[in-house]
Design a protein around this motif. Structure first.
Motif, PDB file in Angstrom:
ATOM      1  N   GLU A  96     -18.639   2.665  -7.870  1.00 26.06           N
ATOM      2  CA  GLU A  96     -18.771   1.638  -8.896  1.00 26.06           C
ATOM      3  C   GLU A  96     -17.433   1.218  -9.493  1.00 26.06           C
ATOM      4  N   LYS A  97     -16.430   2.057  -9.353  1.00 30.96           N
ATOM      5  CA  LYS A  97     -15.108   1.718  -9.889  1.00 30.96           C
ATOM      6  C   LYS A  97     -14.209   1.055  -8.848  1.00 30.96           C
ATOM      7  N   GLY A  98     -14.793   0.784  -7.665  1.00 32.23           N
ATOM      8  CA  GLY A  98     -14.018   0.117  -6.634  1.00 32.23           C
ATOM      9  C   GLY A  98     -13.099   1.043  -5.868  1.00 32.23           C
ATOM     10  N   LEU A  99     -13.314   2.355  -6.000  1.00 36.99           N
ATOM     11  CA  LEU A  99     -12.535   3.318  -5.226  1.00 36.99           C
ATOM     12  C   LEU A  99     -13.270   3.620  -3.921  1.00 36.99           C
ATOM     13  N   ILE A 100     -12.494   3.862  -2.885  1.00 34.27           N
ATOM     14  CA  ILE A 100     -13.070   4.182  -1.579  1.00 34.27           C
ATOM     15  C   ILE A 100     -13.221   5.691  -1.474  1.00 34.27           C
ATOM     16  N   GLU A 101     -14.462   6.148  -1.412  1.00 33.37           N
ATOM     17  CA  GLU A 101     -14.750   7.574  -1.267  1.00 33.37           C
ATOM     18  C   GLU A 101     -14.848   7.895   0.221  1.00 33.37           C
ATOM     19  N   VAL A 102     -14.050   8.833   0.680  1.00 31.01           N
ATOM     20  CA  VAL A 102     -14.131   9.260   2.074  1.00 31.01           C
ATOM     21  C   VAL A 102     -13.697  10.715   2.145  1.00 31.01           C
ATOM     22  N   ASN A 103     -14.559  11.542   2.744  1.00 27.66           N
ATOM     23  CA  ASN A 103     -14.312  12.987   2.790  1.00 27.66           C
ATOM     24  C   ASN A 103     -14.078  13.482   1.363  1.00 27.66           C
ATOM     25  N   ASP A 104     -12.941  14.083   1.060  1.00 30.22           N
ATOM     26  CA  ASP A 104     -12.673  14.569  -0.295  1.00 30.22           C
ATOM     27  C   ASP A 104     -11.632  13.707  -1.003  1.00 30.22           C
ATOM     28  N   GLU A 105     -11.461  12.475  -0.539  1.00 25.20           N
ATOM     29  CA  GLU A 105     -10.467  11.597  -1.134  1.00 25.20           C
ATOM     30  C   GLU A 105     -11.106  10.465  -1.925  1.00 25.20           C
ATOM     31  N   LEU A 106     -10.377   9.977  -2.920  1.00 22.59           N
ATOM     32  CA  LEU A 106     -10.702   8.762  -3.653  1.00 22.59           C
ATOM     33  C   LEU A 106      -9.490   7.834  -3.512  1.00 22.59           C
ATOM     34  N   ILE A 107      -9.674   6.751  -2.780  1.00 18.58           N
ATOM     35  CA  ILE A 107      -8.548   5.883  -2.442  1.00 18.58           C
ATOM     36  C   ILE A 107      -8.648   4.563  -3.190  1.00 18.58           C
ATOM     37  N   LYS A 108      -7.562   4.220  -3.869  1.00 17.78           N
ATOM     38  CA  LYS A 108      -7.462   2.905  -4.497  1.00 17.78           C
ATOM     39  C   LYS A 108      -6.603   2.027  -3.602  1.00 17.78           C
ATOM     40  N   ALA A 109      -7.151   0.889  -3.182  1.00 17.96           N
ATOM     41  CA  ALA A 109      -6.429  -0.027  -2.297  1.00 17.96           C
ATOM     42  C   ALA A 109      -6.270  -1.374  -2.978  1.00 17.96           C
ATOM     43  N   ASP A 110      -5.062  -1.924  -2.906  1.00 18.11           N
ATOM     44  CA  ASP A 110      -4.826  -3.246  -3.482  1.00 18.11           C
ATOM     45  C   ASP A 110      -5.523  -4.329  -2.667  1.00 18.11           C
ATOM     46  N   LYS A 111      -5.544  -4.170  -1.339  1.00 15.82           N
ATOM     47  CA  LYS A 111      -6.188  -5.133  -0.463  1.00 15.82           C
ATOM     48  C   LYS A 111      -7.057  -4.375   0.538  1.00 15.82           C
ATOM     49  N   ILE A 112      -8.218  -4.940   0.810  1.00 17.91           N
ATOM     50  CA  ILE A 112      -9.197  -4.236   1.646  1.00 17.91           C
ATOM     51  C   ILE A 112      -9.670  -5.152   2.772  1.00 17.91           C
ATOM     52  N   ILE A 113      -9.692  -4.615   3.982  1.00 15.55           N
ATOM     53  CA  ILE A 113     -10.280  -5.315   5.126  1.00 15.55           C
ATOM     54  C   ILE A 113     -11.476  -4.499   5.603  1.00 15.55           C
ATOM     55  N   VAL A 114     -12.657  -5.089   5.532  1.00 19.54           N
ATOM     56  CA  VAL A 114     -13.887  -4.427   5.974  1.00 19.54           C
ATOM     57  C   VAL A 114     -14.207  -4.894   7.388  1.00 19.54           C
ATOM     58  N   ALA A 115     -14.242  -3.952   8.315  1.00 15.28           N
ATOM     59  CA  ALA A 115     -14.502  -4.272   9.726  1.00 15.28           C
ATOM     60  C   ALA A 115     -15.424  -3.212  10.319  1.00 15.28           C
ATOM     61  N   THR A 116     -16.546  -2.999   9.651  1.00  5.57           N
ATOM     62  CA  THR A 116     -17.439  -1.901  10.006  1.00  5.57           C
ATOM     63  C   THR A 116     -18.422  -2.238  11.122  1.00  5.57           C
ATOM     64  N   GLY A 117     -18.319  -3.441  11.687  1.00  2.00           N
ATOM     65  CA  GLY A 117     -19.114  -3.773  12.862  1.00  2.00           C
ATOM     66  C   GLY A 117     -20.599  -3.881  12.592  1.00  2.00           C
ATOM     67  N   SER A 118     -21.379  -3.526  13.602  1.00  2.33           N
ATOM     68  CA  SER A 118     -22.834  -3.635  13.520  1.00  2.33           C
ATOM     69  C   SER A 118     -23.466  -2.453  14.235  1.00  2.33           C
ATOM     70  N   SER A 119     -24.749  -2.299  14.043  1.00  5.76           N
ATOM     71  CA  SER A 119     -25.488  -1.228  14.728  1.00  5.76           C
ATOM     72  C   SER A 119     -26.813  -1.782  15.228  1.00  5.76           C
ATOM     73  N   THR A 120     -27.419  -1.082  16.158  1.00  2.00           N
ATOM     74  CA  THR A 120     -28.673  -1.565  16.734  1.00  2.00           C
ATOM     75  C   THR A 120     -29.778  -1.577  15.682  1.00  2.00           C
ATOM     76  N   PHE A 121     -30.630  -2.597  15.772  1.00  2.00           N
ATOM     77  CA  PHE A 121     -31.766  -2.715  14.866  1.00  2.00           C
ATOM     78  C   PHE A 121     -33.010  -2.149  15.535  1.00  2.00           C
TER      79      PHE A 121
END
Length: 495
Positions: free
Chosen positions: A133-158
């Protein structure tokens, strides 16, 4: 992008375990391109990925499917050469067929892995990202603040609700079908889009008993009724297809642990049951950015999980520092588009706007690698018909008796080219037939470079080639335009 109050941003920054200029989420075609370009201008950059570090194309898409199709085509030619006076029966080794698919896929993947292995370890994070909710990227045990973000998470089968539980290990998708070590005896394919058609025909040609189901009487998403009907006529010569069918139930047959069944109803009202080894669910792919929490970046999604306020050239969301590229934005989910969008976003991140726009905006262009091939390029016929300002003609050619097509024994097909009367240029085209992939590329080049019909016809067409059929269709466009002009000049009622 919604602006957070300064105090919230300060709190988020203080909670972060790492602060970076750029974070790329997803390492497929779009993500890798974006990372490479953004890395040229930003050193403090990370790329986060969950799953394989190759691409959908190499791992579960374009390449393994074409490897399977290549084997299927060899078998088909061996089994269907009697008309040429050649008599043979293909001996198909299912295990060897699938082993080659695995080996060549690994070969293609190795090139990508080599590139990824060359990236600094500190910039690669293997894990599932979530935006809090604070715009931080949670991954594993890290909290990452990024000035610029590129989302490229692709797609999955439906997979429709409940099907996975009902079908158990008999359920296959395009993400799992290439893991087979041998060919099954029988298979149902649900869905007559590109993936369903390609794989249904390939497995059929490799000796698998295949039945294809589709809810509507259309294949490959064709919107031109004449092309769709011709495609069905051509494909049903070797494929068992139940188009316009309704699946009422499916699962594993009682008393067995590995026999799947499908209870279905045809549009005639007749009910029946299919039984076999596995069910390939090819009902499309969907992006999954809603699960990522992109709303906490201020990104709004429509009812189909597509980001609104999307710049279709670069993937930028409004004037924010968030870019959504590739299949994740569900704009045009094709590899060449994902590649371009990732490249553009990576350059935009570094304020290299000149390179971000070196490619023209992608025009709609799709190819289905069944036989005969199916191609669509430019605007569809319904789109053209719904535009009140457009006057158009349809140039047509049948490949049933086209010279080289008949020589090669691949003479089943139809091409429609939609020409604009006002400009003498190509609006779009739809085709089922031989060499559609090459004809599609020529037409895409013509549309991209704004060539008119005369310029196209001034180009030499070598004889005898299947591409001569393209010239015939272009001449038909020109002829119909000339008749139209004569009608306008003379106002004759019989024109």
């Amino acid at each position: 992008m919604n602006k957070q109050p300064a105090t919230d941003l300060d709190n988020a920054a203080s909670e972060a375990t790492r602060t970076v200029s750029v974070a790329v989420i997803g390492a497929g075609t779009a993500g890798q391109n974006a990372f490479r370009q953004a890395s040229k201008t930003h050193d403090d950059i990370v790329i986060i990925n969950d799953g394989f570090w190759t691409t959908t194309c190499v791992q579960v898409g374009c390449m393994p499917s074409k490897l399977l199709i290549a084997a299927a085509d060899r078998a088909h030619e061996a089994n269907h050469s009697a008309d040429f006076g050649i008599y043979a029966t293909a001996q198909i080794d299912g295990k060897k067929v699938m082993q080659r698919v695995h080996d060549e896929r690994s070969r293609f993947a190795s090139y990508i892995k080599e590139q990824v292995n060359g990236w600094p370890e500190g910039k690669k994070i293997d894990g599932r990202a979530h935006i809090n909710e604070k715009g931080l990227i949670e991954v594993n045990d890290e909290l990452i603040k990024a000035d610029k973000i590129i989302v490229a998470t692709g797609s999955s089968t439906f997979i429709p609700d409940g099907w996975a539980d009902k079908l158990g290990n008999t359920l296959k998708t395009s993400d799992t079908i290439f893991e087979l070590t041998d060919l099954p005896n029988s298979m149902a394919v649900v869905g007559a889009g590109a993936i369903g058609l390609e794989l249904a025909q390939a497995f059929t040609r490799l000796g698998v008993e295949v039945t294809l189901f589709n809810r509507v009487k259309r294949v490959a998403g064709l919107k031109d009724d004449a092309i769709n009907n011709k495609a069905i006529d051509c494909l049903t010569q070797e494929l068992t297809m139940h188009l316009g069918s309704q699946i009422n139930d499916l699962g594993i047959l009682e008393g067995t642990d590995s026999t799947a069944f499908i209870d279905y109803e045809l549009d005639s009202g007749q009910s029946d049951q299919w039984q076999g080894d596995c069910v390939l669910v090819a009902t499309g792919r969907r992006n999954s950015i809603q699960q990522l929490g992109v709303e906490n970046f201020g990104v709004e999604l429509d009812e189909k999980n597509r980001p609104t306020d999307l710049n279709k050239k670069t993937g930028q969301i409004g004037d924010s520092n968030v870019y959504i590229v590739g299949d994740a934005n569900a704009h045009i989910p094709l590899l060449h588009v994902a590649s371009d969008e990732g490249y553009s976003a990576g350059n935009m991140i570094g304020d290299n706007k000149e390179n971000a726009y070196i490619r023209p905006p992608a025009i709609p262009f799709s190819i289905v690698f069944c036989s005969p091939q199916i191609m669509n390029v430019g605007r569809s016929l319904p789109e053209i018909q719904q535009d009140p300002d457009l006057e158009y003609v349809i140039g047509s050619v049948s490949f049933d008796n086209q010279g080289r097509s008949r020589v090669m024994g691949v003479n089943c097909g139809l091409l429609h080219i939609y020409g604009c009367k006002k400009t003498d240029k190509i609006l779009g085209a739809s085709m089922v037939g031989p060499d559609a992939e090459y004809i599609g590329h020529i037409l895409a080049t013509a549309i991209t470079n704004d060539l008119d019909i005369k310029s196209m016809l001034d180009t030499p067409f070598y004889h005898p080639t299947i591409l001569e059929g393209l010239r015939t269709a272009l001449r038909d466009v020109q002829h119909k335009m000339e008749i139209s002009y004569q009608c306008q000049d003379t106002q004759e009622d019989n024109c």
